[in-house]
Write a protein that holds these residues in place. Structure first.
Motif, mmCIF file in Angstrom:
data_model
loop_
_atom_site.group_PDB
_atom_site.id
_atom_site.type_symbol
_atom_site.label_atom_id
_atom_site.label_comp_id
_atom_site.label_asym_id
_atom_site.label_seq_id
_atom_site.Cartn_x
_atom_site.Cartn_y
_atom_site.Cartn_z
ATOM 1 N N THR A 17 -41.670 19.164 -35.679
ATOM 2 C CA THR A 17 -42.203 18.992 -37.035
ATOM 3 C C THR A 17 -41.364 18.060 -37.906
ATOM 4 O O THR A 17 -41.885 17.463 -38.851
ATOM 5 C CB THR A 17 -42.297 20.360 -37.732
ATOM 6 N N THR A 54 -46.336 10.625 -33.612
ATOM 7 C CA THR A 54 -46.560 11.173 -34.951
ATOM 8 C C THR A 54 -48.044 11.416 -35.202
ATOM 9 O O THR A 54 -48.439 12.459 -35.743
ATOM 10 C CB THR A 54 -45.992 10.232 -36.020
ATOM 11 N N ASP A 55 -48.873 10.442 -34.834
ATOM 12 C CA ASP A 55 -50.314 10.599 -35.028
ATOM 13 C C ASP A 55 -50.848 11.806 -34.245
ATOM 14 O O ASP A 55 -51.627 12.610 -34.772
ATOM 15 C CB ASP A 55 -51.040 9.337 -34.586
ATOM 16 N N HIS A 58 -49.665 15.071 -35.930
ATOM 17 C CA HIS A 58 -50.411 15.386 -37.155
ATOM 18 C C HIS A 58 -51.807 15.907 -36.830
ATOM 19 O O HIS A 58 -52.274 16.892 -37.411
ATOM 20 C CB HIS A 58 -50.510 14.147 -38.045
ATOM 21 N N ARG A 59 -52.488 15.245 -35.914
ATOM 22 C CA ARG A 59 -53.877 15.616 -35.617
ATOM 23 C C ARG A 59 -53.985 16.953 -34.910
ATOM 24 O O ARG A 59 -54.837 17.785 -35.261
ATOM 25 C CB ARG A 59 -54.541 14.529 -34.767
ATOM 26 N N ARG A 62 -49.947 19.762 -36.426
ATOM 27 C CA ARG A 62 -49.872 20.099 -37.852
ATOM 28 C C ARG A 62 -51.224 20.511 -38.421
ATOM 29 O O ARG A 62 -51.350 21.545 -39.098
ATOM 30 C CB ARG A 62 -49.325 18.903 -38.643
ATOM 31 N N ASP A 63 -52.255 19.695 -38.166
ATOM 32 C CA ASP A 63 -53.567 19.957 -38.757
ATOM 33 C C ASP A 63 -54.501 20.738 -37.837
ATOM 34 O O ASP A 63 -55.411 21.416 -38.314
ATOM 35 C CB ASP A 63 -54.245 18.632 -39.139
#
Length: 247
Positions: A17, A54-55, A58-59, A62-63
């Motif tokens: 993270t 990172t992309d 995030h996808r 994280r999301d």
């Protein structure tokens, strides 16, 4: 090199993270001129790789509430390593994506190139067990099965389906033989799922065609599902009730 440790470090990058820690982890895995290939793109160098990781983080993490993990099957030789990765809900649940990674390493152990291959999601334990309970088809089983519905044949020679089994074809013979000699119903009381394992409890009520006798027995069935297929089938049942119905 410890290839399992390498696979764990590789997977940990996608779950990390903290951006700064993630950047350090990337530099500890890929060489400065390292490149990653997917079926639709390539990512060359630290900046492209960091943007790629990172992309995805995030996808999906994280999301999306997912997490990545290694399958524990890493192997390697002559500067190359191959392993499987899974993506699954962080809160628990069926695997949502399976990937295979093939990486070429330099003498320093850093990735010079790696190829990711994504596979269609395979059904999880609950899905396979639900399909099994609707209709216990042989194609739900792996080619090799850890099978236990085989209380001593020598003591119960009249019961035709009580035989050692170990292959999908032998499992098919079990169900065919059972259907030839019995007619009835199975009532399921509970289904407990824990990761790859499931336990089904219930009651079986059957009529033996050859004797006209009936039996009713409670049972517990332990199933293990791996890669979308049943690999363990252990039945715990009232064998005396079955034997008496054949007497």
């Amino acid at each position: 090199m410890n290839y399992e440790d390498f696979a764990e470090r590789y997977v940990a990058v996608w779950n990390e993270t903290d951006p700064a820690i993630r950047r350090t982890m990337i530099s500890g895995l890929w060489a400065r001129d390292g490149v990653q290939y997917t079926d639709s793109a390539e990512y060359l160098g630290p900046q492209a790789l960091e943007a790629r990781v990172t992309d995805a983080h995030h996808r999906f993490v994280r999301d999306g509430g997912q997490r990545f993990r290694a399958a524990g099957d890493a192997v390697g030789h002559h500067g190359a390593v191959r392993f499987t990765t899974f993506m699954e809900p962080a809160a628990g649940g069926d695997i949502t994506w399976t990937g295979t990674v093939f990486a070429r390493l330099g003498a320093d152990g850093l990735i010079r190139s790696d190829h990711q291959f994504g596979d269609p999601a395979r059904p999880g334990t609950r899905t396979v067990v639900d399909d099994f309970l609707r209709w216990p088809r042989p194609d739900l089983y792996a080619e090799r099965v850890d099978w236990r519905v085989s209380w001593p044949v020598s003591e119960h020679p009249l019961i035709p389906w009580i035989r050692p089994r170990g292959t999908r074809a032998e499992v098919a013979d079990h169900y065919t033989t059972f259907a030839e000699h019995c007619t009835g119903e199975v009532a399921v009381d509970r289904v407990f799922v824990d990761g790859q394992d499931a336990v089904v409890t219930g009651t079986s009520r059957q009529l033996i065609r050859s004797t006209g006798k009936r039996f009713t027995m409670a049972f517990a069935l332990h199933l293990t599902v791996e890669n979308g297929l049943i690999t363990r089938h252990h039945m715990y049942e009232d064998s005396l009730a079955v034997a008496e119905a054949f007497a």
